[in-house]
Scaffold this motif. Sequence first.
Motif, PDB file in Angstrom:
ATOM      1  N   GLN A 426       0.818  -1.209   0.000  1.00  0.00           N
ATOM      2  CA  GLN A 426       0.000   0.000   0.000  1.00  0.00           C
ATOM      3  C   GLN A 426       0.860   1.271   0.000  1.00  0.00           C
ATOM      4  O   GLN A 426       0.845   2.036  -0.967  1.00  0.00           O
ATOM      5  N   MET A 430       1.821   3.610  -3.277  1.00  0.00           N
ATOM      6  CA  MET A 430       1.454   5.025  -3.392  1.00  0.00           C
ATOM      7  C   MET A 430       2.688   5.905  -3.583  1.00  0.00           C
ATOM      8  O   MET A 430       2.635   6.915  -4.296  1.00  0.00           O
ATOM      9  N   GLU A 489      -6.874  10.828  13.144  1.00  0.00           N
ATOM     10  CA  GLU A 489      -7.136  10.577  11.724  1.00  0.00           C
ATOM     11  C   GLU A 489      -8.290  11.440  11.232  1.00  0.00           C
ATOM     12  O   GLU A 489      -8.220  12.050  10.151  1.00  0.00           O
ATOM     13  N   SER A 512      -6.345  11.456  -3.171  1.00  0.00           N
ATOM     14  CA  SER A 512      -6.550  10.012  -2.963  1.00  0.00           C
ATOM     15  C   SER A 512      -5.364   9.395  -2.229  1.00  0.00           C
ATOM     16  O   SER A 512      -5.535   8.549  -1.346  1.00  0.00           O
ATOM     17  N   ILE A 513      -4.153   9.816  -2.590  1.00  0.00           N
ATOM     18  CA  ILE A 513      -2.956   9.292  -1.920  1.00  0.00           C
ATOM     19  C   ILE A 513      -2.957   9.719  -0.456  1.00  0.00           C
ATOM     20  O   ILE A 513      -2.679   8.912   0.455  1.00  0.00           O
ATOM     21  N   HIS A 514      -3.267  10.989  -0.217  1.00  0.00           N
ATOM     22  CA  HIS A 514      -3.263  11.520   1.150  1.00  0.00           C
ATOM     23  C   HIS A 514      -4.217  10.733   2.055  1.00  0.00           C
ATOM     24  O   HIS A 514      -3.844  10.296   3.149  1.00  0.00           O
ATOM     25  N   MET A 515      -5.440  10.531   1.601  1.00  0.00           N
ATOM     26  CA  MET A 515      -6.432   9.828   2.416  1.00  0.00           C
ATOM     27  C   MET A 515      -6.081   8.358   2.595  1.00  0.00           C
ATOM     28  O   MET A 515      -6.313   7.773   3.663  1.00  0.00           O
ATOM     29  N   ASP A 516      -5.520   7.753   1.549  1.00  0.00           N
ATOM     30  CA  ASP A 516      -5.115   6.347   1.660  1.00  0.00           C
ATOM     31  C   ASP A 516      -3.975   6.176   2.670  1.00  0.00           C
ATOM     32  O   ASP A 516      -3.914   5.173   3.397  1.00  0.00           O
ATOM     33  N   VAL A 517      -3.048   7.134   2.692  1.00  0.00           N
ATOM     34  CA  VAL A 517      -1.938   7.053   3.660  1.00  0.00           C
ATOM     35  C   VAL A 517      -2.482   7.126   5.087  1.00  0.00           C
ATOM     36  O   VAL A 517      -2.080   6.356   5.970  1.00  0.00           O
ATOM     37  N   ARG A 519      -5.463   6.279   6.096  1.00  0.00           N
ATOM     38  CA  ARG A 519      -6.186   5.022   6.352  1.00  0.00           C
ATOM     39  C   ARG A 519      -5.218   3.883   6.647  1.00  0.00           C
ATOM     40  O   ARG A 519      -5.411   3.101   7.596  1.00  0.00           O
ATOM     41  N   ASP A 520      -4.148   3.760   5.849  1.00  0.00           N
ATOM     42  CA  ASP A 520      -3.217   2.634   6.009  1.00  0.00           C
ATOM     43  C   ASP A 520      -2.373   2.766   7.275  1.00  0.00           C
ATOM     44  O   ASP A 520      -2.023   1.754   7.901  1.00  0.00           O
ATOM     45  N   ARG A 523      -4.544   1.469   9.873  1.00  0.00           N
ATOM     46  CA  ARG A 523      -4.558  -0.006   9.800  1.00  0.00           C
ATOM     47  C   ARG A 523      -3.326  -0.593  10.476  1.00  0.00           C
ATOM     48  O   ARG A 523      -3.416  -1.584  11.216  1.00  0.00           O
TER      49      ARG A 523
END
Length: 572
Positions: A426, A430, A489, A512-517, A519-520, A523
């Motif tokens: 992930q 990214m 978060e 999209s990258i910012h929000m995925d980072v 989220r991950d 996680r």
Amino acid sequence: MMSASAVFVHLIGGVALLIWAVRMVRTGVVRAFGSSLRSVLASATRNRVTAVLAGAGVTVLMQSATATAMLLTSFSRRGLVPLAMALAVVLGADVGSAVAAQLLSLNVSHLWPVFVAAGVVTFLVSDADRPQCIGRALIGLGLLTLSLQHLRSTVVPLAESETFGLVLAALAGEPILAAILAAGITWAAHSSLAVVLVIATLALTGAVTPTLAIAAVLGANVGAAAAPLSANWGAAAETKRVPFGNLIMRGAVAAVLIPFAGSLAELAASFGLDGARLTVDAHLAFNIMVALIFVPLIGPVSRLLERIVPATPQPADPARPRYLASVPADVSSEALAAAHREALALGDRVEAMLIKSMEALESGDPKLIRELRLADDAVDAVNEAIKLHLVRMSRKGMSEEDSRRFMEILSFTTNLEHIGDVIDKQLLEMAEKKGRAHLAFSSEGLADLKAFHARVASNFSTALNVFATGDPDLARRLFAEKTAIRDLERHFAERHYARLRAGVTLSMETTSIHMDVLRDLKRIHGHFVVVAQPILEACGELSDTRLRSGDPAGPGRPASYRRTEADGAQPA
């Protein structure tokens, strides 16, 4: 009258039963008292005399000098026992094995039903680990005496065999060949005790001459010393020093005595020694002689071993476990300790990956991304090694406490592997995507990601400390961080949405990258924070649904939580 083939089959069966019985006694004693025996060995190495006595006593209980040598090999490899003291313990273990042979040579075969019955009752009356292991040892002792009774009845027709007599007579005239043959058999059986008792049984009927008995006993002692060395042949130099030293000491004395086996037999005859008594007495006398000669020379021998078996530095292989080699398979606590250390080292590797992942996201450096991907491959390899190690160990049987630790280690390493996968699949994906598109975070967005990443990384360090110490206070602090991470978060996501509403171009390009980072990273936090759960459960502070109110969680920490299947423990 049995045929020759039937006699041979009965002989092989009796020897196999003897070897298996010795193993049952050893594994039963080790599993019941392994920690105590290891503590005795470790604490008795203050001087040579106590080291020799401890080695002898432990070996009489375990019925195996080889098992004692394996324990000492592990201690010496990790620097817990000086090499000189480890050699002294092994010399005592050799004497202890000979004393065990003396005790078992007594005609107590009529007691085998008593030992077996006592062992079965002890095993069945309790579900606790220690009584069952004691029962296993008693059953092994009964089978051992039964096997000796069977061998005595089998060798009588064997001794009357003309062919077998010719073979033994030829060996009696070649003491060196007889010693080599006995050494090979003992090395394969991993038990000088079993081989010496077989020789004594054959000598009881007169099938083995005094000269052949002495030569075979000397060879059996050399073979017993070679077994631990061959088992550790591919290990580090420090692991091989103790068994190699034992082989040198026993082999040197045996090499001097074997050519004089005939003269020694005549000397023994002048004292009225023959048959089985000669065999076990020669075994004891040889090991006492080796101990008397080399205990004063332990210092020079250890320095010689350090010179001829130097500690050669090996290039570090990141995919190779550091602490799992040469762990006694019959000692679950030792195997668990090694797995625990390896899991902590694995945690350090994953922590380094997590720390560097932020740099990769910021720079998109292909070289750094490749380095982190290789690190994840190494994490996967070590995690697999830990799992295989734990599975092999679990087959030996574990106490309730060891089973609990087993599951904690397995759960922790599995979560570490998941964290490595999130970083690899992930975050690095990214980073590559951002680099290929030549994108950049806004200064405010990058600062938010760095702050969130730093908080997660700090909590990961706390999680490693929780796993290492099992400290309930640290566990509470880590568990309470679930709330902070969730709120943080949400806070950084809202700040990002505000920049989007303000029309910040860089934020719009990397949204999209910012929000995925974010989220991950959350996680990843969820994967390691669960290390606190079993500690809080053991303290009675964590129920199936809530952390009980009134817990001393500290000011500012929430007092209740709800558990979810998807994300471990989630603050309410």
